[in-house]
Design a protein around this motif. Sequence first.
Motif, PDB file in Angstrom:
ATOM      1  N   GLY A  42       0.569  -1.273  -0.104  1.00 22.08           N
ATOM      2  CA  GLY A  42      -0.068   0.067   0.203  1.00 22.08           C
ATOM      3  C   GLY A  42       0.738   1.279   0.130  1.00 22.08           C
ATOM      4  N   TRP A  43       2.066   1.159  -0.150  1.00 19.08           N
ATOM      5  CA  TRP A  43       2.989   2.463  -0.307  1.00 19.08           C
ATOM      6  C   TRP A  43       2.838   3.099  -1.496  1.00 19.08           C
ATOM      7  CZ3 TRP A  43       6.819   4.010   2.944  1.00 19.08           C
ATOM      8  CH2 TRP A  43       7.254   3.178   4.148  1.00 19.08           C
ATOM      9  N   THR A  44       2.505   4.466  -1.362  1.00 15.83           N
ATOM     10  CA  THR A  44       2.684   5.365  -2.417  1.00 15.83           C
ATOM     11  C   THR A  44       4.037   5.886  -2.743  1.00 15.83           C
ATOM     12  OG1 THR A  44       1.572   7.241  -1.144  1.00 15.83           O
ATOM     13  CG2 THR A  44       0.100   5.708  -2.300  1.00 15.83           C
ATOM     14  N   GLY A  45       4.305   6.483  -3.745  1.00 13.03           N
ATOM     15  CA  GLY A  45       5.403   6.984  -4.285  1.00 13.03           C
ATOM     16  C   GLY A  45       6.027   6.536  -5.227  1.00 13.03           C
ATOM     17  N   PRO A  46       7.190   7.084  -5.934  1.00 12.57           N
ATOM     18  CA  PRO A  46       7.705   6.717  -7.177  1.00 12.57           C
ATOM     19  C   PRO A  46       8.616   5.463  -6.922  1.00 12.57           C
ATOM     20  CG  PRO A  46       8.994   8.556  -6.107  1.00 12.57           C
ATOM     21  CD  PRO A  46       7.975   8.227  -5.258  1.00 12.57           C
ATOM     22  N   TRP A  47       9.002   4.814  -5.962  1.00 17.60           N
ATOM     23  CA  TRP A  47      10.029   4.015  -5.700  1.00 17.60           C
ATOM     24  C   TRP A  47       9.840   2.568  -6.642  1.00 17.60           C
ATOM     25  CZ3 TRP A  47       7.357   6.295  -1.634  1.00 17.60           C
ATOM     26  CH2 TRP A  47       8.092   7.450  -0.907  1.00 17.60           C
TER      27      TRP A  47
END
Length: 186
Positions: A42-47
């Motif tokens: 559920g992580w958001t971001g560009p990783w």
Amino acid sequence: EEAFAHWANLYNALTLKVVLERHPVRSIRDIRSSGVPLDPKGWTGPWRTRLVTVEGRRMSLDDIEHETMRPTFRDPRVHYAVNCASIGCPNIWPRAWRAATLERELDAAAAAFVNHPRGVTVLPDGRLRVSSIYSWFREDFGGSEAGVVAHVRRHAAPPLATRLTERTAIAGDAYDWALNDAPAGT
């Protein structure tokens, strides 16, 4: 040391590129990964976006940090070397990492973070609050709360080291995802 410096510099340069391409943003987490399924945690971001090709392999920031640096170098100071452009993150080193000065500079980066309230805070009641980095990656810092405390004690300046004596438990953790950005007009 050369390989570590290369990977850390690549990670930081790509992070800055991603943020600058989408600037202004309030947080790096406002930038979504593209071309990949949603993160299972559920992580958001560009990783998870594949940003670069290294030796024929398309790689993301996650690949660099979690599939290359952490398992290859097995050094908790990876977390002080790579920067996610957030206020809660350790400071980005002011110049490129270099093999010749890597050990000394990684120790300095660790000490700078540990001795700043973003890294470790002894609360008024004596309990410890640490950066969420120490919770998210506990296995890199000894695998337990006592291991985390032992790690930060190694990098603590004398006043903090004294306050950490006989502490092995952590009361909580915190992290500020706001973009580590200069105010407008500066």
